[in-house]
Write an enzyme that holds these catalytic residues in place. Structure first.
Site, mmCIF file in Angstrom:
data_model
loop_
_atom_site.group_PDB
_atom_site.id
_atom_site.type_symbol
_atom_site.label_atom_id
_atom_site.label_comp_id
_atom_site.label_asym_id
_atom_site.label_seq_id
_atom_site.Cartn_x
_atom_site.Cartn_y
_atom_site.Cartn_z
ATOM 1 N N GLU A 34 27.033 25.015 1.779
ATOM 2 C CA GLU A 34 27.882 24.122 2.593
ATOM 3 C C GLU A 34 29.313 24.652 2.654
ATOM 4 O O GLU A 34 29.982 24.545 3.683
ATOM 5 C CB GLU A 34 27.857 22.697 2.048
ATOM 6 C CG GLU A 34 26.492 22.035 2.098
ATOM 7 C CD GLU A 34 25.876 22.011 3.499
ATOM 8 O OE1 GLU A 34 26.621 21.925 4.480
ATOM 9 O OE2 GLU A 34 24.637 22.105 3.592
ATOM 10 N N TRP A 78 29.135 27.107 5.252
ATOM 11 C CA TRP A 78 29.204 26.492 6.601
ATOM 12 C C TRP A 78 30.666 26.251 6.979
ATOM 13 O O TRP A 78 31.066 26.412 8.131
ATOM 14 C CB TRP A 78 28.459 25.155 6.646
ATOM 15 C CG TRP A 78 27.022 25.283 7.088
ATOM 16 C CD1 TRP A 78 25.928 25.177 6.291
ATOM 17 C CD2 TRP A 78 26.534 25.529 8.423
ATOM 18 N NE1 TRP A 78 24.792 25.345 7.051
ATOM 19 C CE2 TRP A 78 25.136 25.561 8.350
ATOM 20 C CE3 TRP A 78 27.146 25.719 9.655
ATOM 21 C CZ2 TRP A 78 24.326 25.779 9.473
ATOM 22 C CZ3 TRP A 78 26.355 25.942 10.773
ATOM 23 C CH2 TRP A 78 24.974 25.974 10.681
ATOM 24 N N TRP A 136 27.442 14.914 31.986
ATOM 25 C CA TRP A 136 27.916 13.785 31.164
ATOM 26 C C TRP A 136 28.172 12.594 32.066
ATOM 27 O O TRP A 136 28.453 12.758 33.261
ATOM 28 C CB TRP A 136 29.215 14.157 30.443
ATOM 29 C CG TRP A 136 29.123 15.338 29.540
ATOM 30 C CD1 TRP A 136 29.737 16.547 29.715
ATOM 31 C CD2 TRP A 136 28.369 15.452 28.328
ATOM 32 N NE1 TRP A 136 29.420 17.399 28.676
ATOM 33 C CE2 TRP A 136 28.575 16.751 27.812
ATOM 34 C CE3 TRP A 136 27.536 14.587 27.610
ATOM 35 C CZ2 TRP A 136 27.994 17.203 26.637
ATOM 36 C CZ3 TRP A 136 26.952 15.040 26.439
ATOM 37 C CH2 TRP A 136 27.181 16.326 25.964
ATOM 38 N N ASN A 165 27.539 12.769 5.828
ATOM 39 C CA ASN A 165 27.148 13.830 6.761
ATOM 40 C C ASN A 165 25.891 13.502 7.563
ATOM 41 O O ASN A 165 25.837 13.716 8.773
ATOM 42 C CB ASN A 165 26.949 15.149 6.012
ATOM 43 C CG ASN A 165 26.518 16.253 6.951
ATOM 44 O OD1 ASN A 165 27.218 16.582 7.889
ATOM 45 N ND2 ASN A 165 25.319 16.800 6.723
ATOM 46 N N TRP A 196 30.810 15.249 24.184
ATOM 47 C CA TRP A 196 31.039 15.437 22.750
ATOM 48 C C TRP A 196 32.524 15.476 22.426
ATOM 49 O O TRP A 196 32.948 15.066 21.338
ATOM 50 C CB TRP A 196 30.331 16.679 22.203
ATOM 51 C CG TRP A 196 30.739 17.998 22.819
ATOM 52 C CD1 TRP A 196 30.125 18.639 23.847
ATOM 53 C CD2 TRP A 196 31.844 18.841 22.434
ATOM 54 N NE1 TRP A 196 30.781 19.815 24.129
ATOM 55 C CE2 TRP A 196 31.833 19.966 23.276
ATOM 56 C CE3 TRP A 196 32.835 18.762 21.464
ATOM 57 C CZ2 TRP A 196 32.773 21.004 23.188
ATOM 58 C CZ3 TRP A 196 33.773 19.774 21.363
ATOM 59 C CH2 TRP A 196 33.737 20.881 22.218
ATOM 60 N N TRP A 219 30.390 19.177 16.135
ATOM 61 C CA TRP A 219 30.082 18.462 17.379
ATOM 62 C C TRP A 219 29.335 19.370 18.348
ATOM 63 O O TRP A 219 28.393 18.940 19.015
ATOM 64 C CB TRP A 219 31.359 17.894 18.014
ATOM 65 C CG TRP A 219 31.690 16.555 17.440
ATOM 66 C CD1 TRP A 219 32.532 16.301 16.400
ATOM 67 C CD2 TRP A 219 31.140 15.281 17.827
ATOM 68 N NE1 TRP A 219 32.545 14.956 16.121
ATOM 69 C CE2 TRP A 219 31.713 14.304 16.976
ATOM 70 C CE3 TRP A 219 30.234 14.875 18.804
ATOM 71 C CZ2 TRP A 219 31.396 12.938 17.085
ATOM 72 C CZ3 TRP A 219 29.930 13.518 18.907
ATOM 73 C CH2 TRP A 219 30.497 12.573 18.053
HETATM 74 C C1 LIG Z 1 29.716 15.442 14.097
HETATM 75 C C2 LIG Z 1 30.234 15.982 12.790
HETATM 76 C C3 LIG Z 1 31.615 16.108 12.584
HETATM 77 C C4 LIG Z 1 32.105 16.638 11.394
HETATM 78 N N1 LIG Z 1 33.480 16.737 11.210
HETATM 79 C C5 LIG Z 1 33.964 17.271 10.062
HETATM 80 C C6 LIG Z 1 35.367 17.387 9.844
HETATM 81 O O1 LIG Z 1 36.196 17.049 10.699
HETATM 82 N N2 LIG Z 1 35.794 17.891 8.655
HETATM 83 C C7 LIG Z 1 34.922 18.312 7.698
HETATM 84 O O2 LIG Z 1 35.364 18.772 6.638
HETATM 85 N N3 LIG Z 1 33.596 18.238 7.885
HETATM 86 C C8 LIG Z 1 33.082 17.726 9.029
HETATM 87 N N4 LIG Z 1 31.727 17.618 9.197
HETATM 88 C C9 LIG Z 1 30.834 18.243 8.197
HETATM 89 C C10 LIG Z 1 30.350 17.321 7.068
HETATM 90 O O3 LIG Z 1 29.862 16.121 7.586
HETATM 91 C C11 LIG Z 1 31.438 17.016 6.037
HETATM 92 O O4 LIG Z 1 32.064 18.195 5.622
HETATM 93 C C12 LIG Z 1 30.812 16.336 4.802
HETATM 94 O O5 LIG Z 1 30.178 15.137 5.177
HETATM 95 C C13 LIG Z 1 31.906 16.052 3.800
HETATM 96 O O6 LIG Z 1 31.383 15.380 2.705
HETATM 97 P P1 LIG Z 1 31.313 16.094 1.279
HETATM 98 O O7 LIG Z 1 32.651 16.649 0.937
HETATM 99 O O8 LIG Z 1 30.726 15.123 0.340
HETATM 100 O O9 LIG Z 1 30.331 17.286 1.588
HETATM 101 P P2 LIG Z 1 29.411 18.167 0.620
HETATM 102 O O10 LIG Z 1 28.016 17.981 1.041
HETATM 103 O O11 LIG Z 1 29.744 17.916 -0.799
HETATM 104 O O12 LIG Z 1 29.815 19.655 1.029
HETATM 105 C C14 LIG Z 1 30.837 20.405 0.347
HETATM 106 C C15 LIG Z 1 31.866 20.879 1.340
HETATM 107 O O13 LIG Z 1 31.292 21.791 2.279
HETATM 108 C C16 LIG Z 1 31.924 21.638 3.536
HETATM 109 N N5 LIG Z 1 30.897 21.261 4.527
HETATM 110 C C17 LIG Z 1 29.798 20.504 4.329
HETATM 111 N N6 LIG Z 1 29.069 20.411 5.457
HETATM 112 C C18 LIG Z 1 29.726 21.125 6.390
HETATM 113 C C19 LIG Z 1 29.475 21.419 7.767
HETATM 114 N N7 LIG Z 1 28.374 20.981 8.399
HETATM 115 N N8 LIG Z 1 30.368 22.179 8.444
HETATM 116 C C20 LIG Z 1 31.478 22.650 7.821
HETATM 117 N N9 LIG Z 1 31.763 22.413 6.525
HETATM 118 C C21 LIG Z 1 30.898 21.657 5.816
HETATM 119 C C22 LIG Z 1 32.964 20.535 3.385
HETATM 120 O O14 LIG Z 1 34.222 21.137 3.150
HETATM 121 C C23 LIG Z 1 32.467 19.780 2.180
HETATM 122 O O15 LIG Z 1 33.487 19.117 1.475
HETATM 123 C C24 LIG Z 1 31.204 17.072 10.388
HETATM 124 C C25 LIG Z 1 29.831 16.934 10.604
HETATM 125 C C26 LIG Z 1 29.354 16.382 11.774
HETATM 126 C C27 LIG Z 1 27.874 16.256 11.982
#
Ligand SMILES: Cc1cc2nc3c(=O)[nH]c(=O)nc-3n(C[C@H](O)[C@H](O)[C@H](O)COP(=O)(O)OP(=O)(O)OC[C@H]3O[C@@H](n4cnc5c(N)ncnc54)[C@H](O)[C@@H]3O)c2cc1C
Length: 484
Positions: free
Chosen positions: A279, A282, A310, A345, A363, A386
């Site tokens: 993650e 990612w 859209w 997430n 989106w 997105w």
């Molecule tokens: C539509 C949509 C919009 C999102 N917008 C954002 C946003 O503005 N900012 C954001 O940080 N994340 C975003 N995410 C990704 C993800 O949802 C969040 O990072 C995650 O929910 C944060 O919770 P956590 O710290 O407990 O994640 P964990 O599962 O603990 O993951 C650890 C870290 O990995 C990174 N990460 C995890 N998933 C993703 C991902 N898919 N893409 C990029 N980095 C990721 C984050 O920095 C996160 O803190 C988005 C996802 C979706 C589907």
């Protein structure tokens, strides 16, 4: 007599921490002026949204205290950085300004202007990487091109070996007296201002912005959820993920600090830690995309999505924003977002998918709402995610994969604990009907005290009509693909 070394300006931006901060480490025990500049004009529409401003306020307060305790109080300023930073450098006689490198397109342009203004006065801006695991400009595929797909990107990043050990926090700093031009934190007006209601009132129950808050959050994750992350991360009713996203966004902890801590907590090997570390990868991948495709926040990366059919509808968008779509898992997520500045997430994916597929809303409108309401709003991650959901990203879920919000709710919130927490009006509905109350017999609804339309809406688009809408849009996409 020895001459005094010239002080350095340490320009904090999205690296609001003392540990693993290369700019601070490079200054060593020389004199410094730590500075934060609120430069909203440069960021334009990507200036921090409401929830992020709340976070920034508290994070700056924490950083200010930590710096002052070590002997170098933080100077806060506002205005165009290309004016403010050179003026401050001039006022304290600093030859060099050091900062962590940023990757957002507006920040790259702004930093180039600051470097130019400093250069004109014989000073320099030094940008040091500290926000990512890799430098997006450096990592290239075998053919020399940037990566467009996550799998090969992650493989390449992994093949480079583990990130270097984080730098320690300095014990003492040597601050120089502040020149004129500083502002009090309150004067930055980052918190909700009356007569605006205090929509952030509940944020503090979940979040502690700042480096100490980030360390506590990381420790909490390592003490439990990290071991069952692969399964736990999908269940919104439990604390199954790290909750580090806003801390990472603001740089209160660095990704390599998190990487190292997780590796140490799971000594079985890299594979055991990979579900979580991937993650972080990612996150890096999103920045890689943003660096090479700066249009990522505005325009679809796949050209055939450019004139997607859209159907913008202000009422539908508003129902989604307010958590009144009639789909409980989506509405619970949207209310979690409003109350706590964060959404799980899995639920982000379901809510975003409903908006762009069944409701046919652009989106970009969903991304803009997230931008304003998420404490972790991040231009790279938000835009890439997105586009991933919409199917228009280079490495996206195919458009024809239409999430069914009822089935998703039943699968990932089977006991309805998450829905009941954020939709108390449905709390007494039996599990069987919780994710699709409109199907419940009238007697069941009455028993649970739910009057549809009055207490909770029917779906804004029925599941079948929504699916048909999404499929019709898909058919036009396919038509275009065949024609092109
Ligand atoms: C539509 C949509 C919009 C999102 N917008 C954002 C946003 O503005 N900012 C954001 O940080 N994340 C975003 N995410 C990704 C993800 O949802 C969040 O990072 C995650 O929910 C944060 O919770 P956590 O710290 O407990 O994640 P964990 O599962 O603990 O993951 C650890 C870290 O990995 C990174 N990460 C995890 N998933 C993703 C991902 N898919 N893409 C990029 N980095 C990721 C984050 O920095 C996160 O803190 C988005 C996802 C979706 C589907």
């Amino acid at each position: 007599m020895r001459s005094m070394p010239s002080p350095r300006l340490i320009w904090f931006r999205q690296d609001l921490r003392l540990a693993d901060n290369p700019a601070l480490a490079a200054a060593g025990d020389g004199p410094i002026l730590p500075v934060y500049v609120l430069d909203e004009a440069a960021a334009g529409r990507w200036a921090p949204g409401g929830a992020a401003r709340w976070w920034l306020h508290h994070s700056l307060a924490a950083l200010g205290e930590a710096l002052a305790a070590r002997g170098a109080p933080l100077l806060l300023a506002r205005g165009r950085a290309e004016t403010v930073i050179p003026a401050l450098a001039d006022a304290v006689g600093a030859d060099e300004v050091m900062a962590g490198r940023l990757y957002d397109p507006w920040a790259r342009e702004r930093d180039a202007r600051v470097a130019e203004a400093l250069g004109a006065a014989g000073r320099r801006l030094t940008l040091l990487p500290s926000a990512l695991l890799h430098d997006p400009a450096e990592l290239r595929s075998g053919s020399g091109k940037p990566y467009a797909v996550y799998g090969p990107f992650a493989k390449a990043l992994r093949a480079r070996g583990e990130p270097p050990a984080p730098l320690p926090a300095p014990d003492r700093l040597r601050g120089v007296p502040h020149p004129a031009g500083g502002e009090a934190l309150a004067a930055l007006r980052l918190l909700p201002q009356p007569p605006e209601p205090d929509w952030a009132a509940e944020f503090g129950t979940l979040w502690t912005p700042g480096e100490a808050g980030a360390a506590a959050r990381l420790a909490r994750f390592l003490a439990g959820p990290v071991r069952s992350y692969a399964e736990g991360r999908n269940l919104p009713a439990i604390e199954g993920s790290s909750g580090l996203s806003p801390h990472l966004h603001w740089g209160e902890v660095s990704p390599r600090q998190v990487w190292q801590a997780v590796r140490a907590a799971l000594p079985e090997g890299l594979d055991a830690a990979w579900p979580f570390l991937s993650e972080l990868v990612w996150r890096d991948f999103s920045y890689h995309l943003l660096w090479h495709r700066p249009e990522l926040p505005e325009a679809p990366l796949k050209p055939r999505f450019a004139d997607f059919p859209w159907d913008p509808d202000a009422a539908l968008l508003r129902a989604w924003q307010r958590g009144r779509t009639g789909y409980p898992i989506v509405d619970a997520g949207m209310r979690q977002l409003w109350r706590l500045g964060w959404m799980h997430n899995r639920v982000r994916m379901i809510a975003a998918s409903l908006l762009v597929k069944q409701l046919q809303q652009p989106w970009q409108d969903g991304a803009a709402w997230f931008w304003d309401t998420l404490v972790d709003a991040d231009l790279a991650a938000n835009s890439a995610s997105w586009q991933w959901v919409a199917g228009s990203g280079t490495d996206a879920a195919p458009y024809f994969r239409i999430f069914n919000p009822v089935l998703q709710g039943e699968k990932f919130d089977p006991e309805g604990r998450y829905v009941r927490r954020f939709l108390p009006e449905l709390a007494r509905l039996p599990d069987r009907w919780l994710h699709h109350p409109w199907d419940a017999p009238e007697a069941v609804l009455q028993e649970a005290g739910v009057a549809l339309d009055r207490d909770y809406p029917r779906p804004v688009v029925t599941p079948e009509a929504g699916r048909q809408r999404a499929l019709a849009a898909l058919a036009t996409l396919r038509g275009r693909a065949e024609a092109s």
